[in-house]
Write a protein that holds these residues in place. Structure first.
Motif, short mmCIF file in Angstrom:
data_model
loop_
_atom_site.label_atom_id
_atom_site.label_comp_id
_atom_site.label_asym_id
_atom_site.label_seq_id
_atom_site.Cartn_x
_atom_site.Cartn_y
_atom_site.Cartn_z
N PHE A 85 45.79 39.53 38.27
CA PHE A 85 45.72 38.06 38.22
C PHE A 85 46.21 37.47 39.53
CE2 PHE A 85 48.46 34.30 36.96
CZ PHE A 85 47.43 33.38 37.01
N ASP A 103 39.54 37.52 37.66
CA ASP A 103 39.48 37.25 36.23
C ASP A 103 39.94 38.55 35.56
OD1 ASP A 103 38.96 36.05 33.81
OD2 ASP A 103 36.83 36.56 33.79
N VAL A 104 40.76 38.43 34.51
CA VAL A 104 41.35 39.63 33.92
C VAL A 104 41.21 39.59 32.40
CG1 VAL A 104 43.47 40.99 33.73
CG2 VAL A 104 43.16 39.50 35.69
N LYS A 105 40.92 40.74 31.83
CA LYS A 105 41.02 40.84 30.36
C LYS A 105 41.68 42.15 29.99
CE LYS A 105 37.76 37.61 28.51
NZ LYS A 105 36.50 37.33 27.82
N LYS A 106 42.37 42.11 28.87
CA LYS A 106 43.09 43.29 28.42
C LYS A 106 43.02 43.33 26.92
CE LYS A 106 47.51 42.58 27.82
NZ LYS A 106 48.98 42.60 27.76
N SER A 107 42.91 44.50 26.35
CA SER A 107 42.91 44.61 24.90
C SER A 107 43.78 45.78 24.48
CB SER A 107 41.49 44.79 24.37
OG SER A 107 41.51 44.61 22.98
N GLU A 108 44.60 45.57 23.48
CA GLU A 108 45.52 46.62 23.05
C GLU A 108 45.60 46.63 21.53
OE1 GLU A 108 48.58 44.94 25.44
OE2 GLU A 108 49.40 43.72 23.82
N PRO A 142 36.48 42.25 26.24
CA PRO A 142 37.82 42.76 26.51
C PRO A 142 37.89 44.28 26.39
CG PRO A 142 37.72 41.83 24.29
CD PRO A 142 36.37 41.59 24.92
N SER A 185 47.66 30.98 32.83
CA SER A 185 48.56 32.07 32.50
C SER A 185 47.79 33.09 31.66
CB SER A 185 49.75 31.50 31.73
OG SER A 185 50.68 32.50 31.47
N LEU A 186 48.21 34.35 31.75
CA LEU A 186 47.56 35.41 30.97
C LEU A 186 48.17 35.41 29.57
CD1 LEU A 186 47.42 38.80 32.89
CD2 LEU A 186 45.60 37.82 31.50
N ASP A 190 37.82 33.87 22.75
CA ASP A 190 38.83 34.46 23.64
C ASP A 190 40.12 33.63 23.51
OD1 ASP A 190 38.53 32.14 25.18
OD2 ASP A 190 37.32 33.13 26.71
N SER A 230 43.86 40.64 22.57
CA SER A 230 43.29 40.70 23.90
C SER A 230 43.85 39.54 24.69
CB SER A 230 41.77 40.58 23.85
OG SER A 230 41.22 41.70 23.20
N SER A 231 44.02 39.75 25.96
CA SER A 231 44.56 38.68 26.81
C SER A 231 43.54 38.27 27.84
CB SER A 231 45.81 39.17 27.55
OG SER A 231 46.77 39.60 26.63
N CYS A 232 43.55 36.99 28.18
CA CYS A 232 42.77 36.52 29.31
C CYS A 232 43.46 35.28 29.87
CB CYS A 232 41.32 36.24 28.92
SG CYS A 232 41.09 34.82 27.86
N LEU A 233 42.88 34.71 30.90
CA LEU A 233 43.53 33.57 31.55
C LEU A 233 43.32 32.31 30.71
CD1 LEU A 233 42.51 34.41 35.20
CD2 LEU A 233 44.69 34.79 34.05
#
Ligand code: TPP
Lengths: 194, 583
Positions: free
Chosen positions: A33, A38-43, A67, B3-4, B132, B165-168
């Motif tokens: 970031f 642009d960022v995506k994460k999935s857990e 994601p 923010s994420l 999202d 899931s995270s995004c901005l």
């Protein structure tokens, strides 16, 4: 692969629940970031975390939709344990790279003698893609804290990502309790120079 | 500022920005972090409620007072809260009421993959589906606005891949809202038959108005693309569809009940062929087909399991076979942690070959080998009552080898009514409460047995043993489950007892206490008998060193927390403390 997502970087982070995988993905995402992506994460949380197999997906690039990383498209598999690296190796793309802690943790079926830990696991991993074996746990123990394995492995990953040093440091500071920041930065450096 | 944020963090932020005043929840993956994050905002009076029905009713009361209120739960939580949910659909709101349901396609942490969009239709409550985190935040605010404008609760439907899931996310500031104050309105809130008949017609009118709003709702939007293919989708499915069909035209639906029929018809005219991409049940598909529009959907896209880019691609294109090495890699299911206080009890259940009706929590892992000590798991609280049914059908003798097992948080959630039922109906229930002072499964939330409140302050502690005595149980024992002998004796006493017995096995969750000095196994004394493996501790394994005739058990000192359970099993006193002492 459609052009539009070709310039995305995909990183699978995997290991055993409780190893600090979620924190590693948080630090990686924050750094991406700060690099302006642009960022995506999935857990996954809950049941899956109790010593079970855990996978987190991290993606960054110009514009990210899903994601989740699609099988066969991951640039990296960052693994905290060898069996878990093998379990998720199918996410790797042909030119991808596995970074794995030189560590074997037996699942219950192996502990009680009902199954075998794969014998030539190192070779199996190398068949899936270029593989960096890292003595992350060993070094972390030398540093006096097993918990820094995650940041040490990110240090190794950082060799292949074109992120500014400040992005990594700022991300570590943002995500880690102040009194552990210095130790973690030392661990990161160990990984980066390994 | 951006923010994420995870979807759950974003809902919390959205509630705060929207001036939410009261928030309630019972933990449940994947929804738990919503209230965990809301409780960090001092402006919101938040609580962990005892269960989802309670949580929804408390939030409804706040809405009666004219305050904006939010309640969060996992999908099966809405089953528990269904009764007030349906009636609130009739009653409507005063302060905005947003009900968050976090569904779990793929069942990462659940017993079913029910699609709670059905609930919206069933209770006639509008449904919002963010795709999202950023939308999760915005839709939380819009949920309050729709709720107040149309006098209805709103269902904000999330799924695991939205929650976790995270995004901005674009952050905004809090806009304070006024608490309108309580004004008596029996026609609205005293939902008797006479009032309900009137309310039902109001509800039907309300739905027409919301459907008209849905046509103009800016997040039900068309993205123009290739006219030969139109995709209609909602929620996280949109993200997968964008990657599989990057050039198609899209109708991305966000307010998915009631549906914007005119917009759908308009879109259908613009494209040659339509695919409805949805995870779970064919809900959009069925309604769109009922409009007389031809679409492709579930005949191609699987009904079961989580949707992913890969699954979707696989449904329409020839893709290379997966390189997944299934079969050759030993699975790694979750396990009870080293030092888990639940382990000793399950070891004895296995040893005595008891039938154990079970329940949901970390302790459900006692069902896995080598403990194999749980027979059933239906829903929270069902251990207590399933056991009663077994006894009713099979007679009192059966209850002599039958225990019902649940955790402390589960006991407060829905075990108490079952206990009262057993005492009242003259059952011979043997109820086991595994009291680890926390709701461990979902990440250590407090509950009445801990006396801690959501925002950290001290509340009143309600010990389960006092509840049991208050319910008329005469045999109540509190036992340390790490003492195997005491555990076995207590269980035998309960089984022999005529009437309801309650045993509370009490010891804090191993993740919440400092590890003690670890043990090691003396290779001179170990004869490889495997007895210590019967407790299924991840810290103990069997190795076969070269040159040694018999296998050798070893303790991983990095994992061992020194609970001492294995020591009690070893017949040769081979398990001894390591010299290393952390005291
Ligand atoms: C109706 C419903 N709400 C929430 C959940 C999520 N959930 C599963 S187990 C559990 C509670 C576990 O706590 P406890 O009974 O204390 O057992 P522990 O995990 O601590 O062993 C919760 C909240 C659920 N499965 N069903």
């Amino acid at each position: 692969m459609p052009k539009k997502i070709a310039n995305t970087t995909n990183i699978v982070i995997c290991g055993v629940g409780g190893q600090g995988i979620i924190l590693a993905s948080d630090v990686l995402c924050q750094a991406a970031f700060l690099e302006g992506f642009d960022v995506k994460k999935s857990e996954v949380h809950g049941m899956a975390q109790r010593g079970g197999s855990v996978i987190t997906h991290v993606r960054f690039g110009k514009k990210i939709y899903s994601p989740l990383i699609e099988e066969g498209t991951s640039d990296f598999v960052l693994a905290f344990e060898k069996l878990e690296a093998l379990r998720y190796a199918h996410y790797l793309k042909k030119s991808g790279r596995i970074i794995v802690d030189n560590r074997e943790i037996s699942p219950m079926s192996v502990l009680v003698g009902q199954a075998d830990y794969p014998a030539n696991i190192d070779r199996e991993l190398e068949k899936s893609g270029k593989t960096d074996f890292v003595d992350a746990t060993t070094v972390a123990v030398e540093l006096g804290n097993m918990r820094v394995v995650n940041i040490l492995l990110l240090g190794v990953l950082s060799k292949y990502l074109d992120f500014k040093r400040e992005s990594w440091e700022e991300s570590v500071r943002k995500n880690i309790k102040e009194k552990f920041v210095e130790l973690n930065i030392t661990a990161f450096n160990k990984g980066q120079t390994s | 500022m951006k923010s994420l944020l995870s979807g759950n963090e974003a809902v919390a932020r959205g509630a705060w920005e929207a001036g939410c005043i009261v928030a309630t929840a019972y933990p449940g993956t994947p929804s738990t972090e919503i209230l965990e994050n809301i409780s960090k905002y001092p402006e919101i009076n938040s609580e962990w409620s005892v269960n989802e029905k309670v949580a929804l009713e408390v939030a409804a009361g706040a809405s009666f007072a004219g305050a904006r209120a939010l309640v969060a739960m996992k999908h099966v939580g809405l089953n528990v809260a269904a009764d007030p949910f349906f009636t609130m659909g009739y009653s409507g709101v005063t302060g905005g009421l947003v009900i968050v349901s976090a569904d779990d396609p793929g069942m990462w942490s659940s017993q079913n993959e029910q699609d709670n969009r059905h609930y919206g239709r069933h209770a006639k409550v509008p449904v919002l589906e963010p795709a999202d985190s950023n939308e999760a935040k915005i839709f939380t605010r819009i949920g309050f606005e729709i709720s107040e404008k149309y006098d209805t609760p709103v269902l904000l439907r999330l799924t695991t891949r939205i929650c976790h899931s995270s995004c901005l996310v674009d952050l905004g500031q809090r806009k304070e809202t006024d608490i309108k104050g309580y004004v008596k309105d029996m026609k609205k809130r005293l939902v008797l038959p006479a009032h309900a008949r009137v309310l039902h017609t109001i509800v039907e009118e309300r739905l027409k108005k919301i459907a008209a709003y849905s046509e103009l709702f800016r997040y039900n939007k068309i993205e123009r693309g290739d006219k030969t293919l139109g995709i209609i989708t909602s929620g996280v499915s949109y993200q997968y569809a964008k990657e599989v069909f990057p050039d198609a035209s899209f109708l991305k639906l966000s307010l998915t009940y009631p549906l914007p029929e005119k917009s759908i018809r308009k879109f259908a005219k613009q494209v040659r062929r339509i695919i409805v991409v949805e995870e779970g049940d064919p809900i959009l598909e069925t309604e769109i087909k009922a409009m007389g529009i031809r679409v492709t959907g579930k005949e191609k896209i699987p009904l079961c399991g989580e949707l992913t880019t890969r699954v979707l691609r696989d449904s329409f294109f020839k893709v290379r076979k997966s390189r997944k090495k299934e079969g050759r890699i030993p699975p790694r299911p979750p396990v009870l942690c080293p030092g888990c206080p639940h382990r000793g009890f399950f070891y004895i259940v296995n040893k005595l070959k008891l039938v154990a009706t079970g329940d949901i929590g970390c302790y459900t892992l006692g069902a896995l080998p080598p403990l194999n000590a749980m027979d059933t798991c239906v829903c929270m609280g069902a251990s207590v009552t399933n056991a009663q049914g077994l006894e009713k059908a099979l007679g009192k003798d059966f209850s002599k080898k039958l225990v019902a097992v649940l955790g402390d948080s589960t006991f407060f959630h829905s075990g108490i009514t079952g206990l009262v039922n057993a005492v009242y109906n003259k059952g011979n229930l043997n109820l086991i409460i595994l009291d680890n002072f926390t709701t461990a499964m979902t990440g250590h939330q407090p509950h009445p047995g801990t006396g801690k409140l959501a925002r950290g302050e001290q509340g009143k502690r309600i010990p389960p043993e006092e509840i049991a005595r208050g319910c008329g149980v005469e045999l109540v024992r509190v036992v340390n489950p790490n003492d195997l002998k005491a555990t076995e004796e207590a269980i035998k006493e309960a089984l022999a007892y005529d009437g309801v017995a309650v045993l509370i096995f009490r010891r804090p969750c191993a993740l919440l206490v400092k590890p003690r000095t670890p043990y090691r196994i003396d290779p001179e004394l170990c004869n490889g008998c495997r007895l210590c493996l019967h407790i299924g501790c991840p810290a103990i394994s069997l190795i076969s060193p070269r040159g040694r005739e018999k296998p050798l058990a070893v303790v991983d000192e990095a994992l061992c927390v020194g609970c001492g359970l294995c020591v009690q099993l070893c017949q040769r006193d081979a398990i001894v403390l390591t010299e290393k002492s952390d005291a």
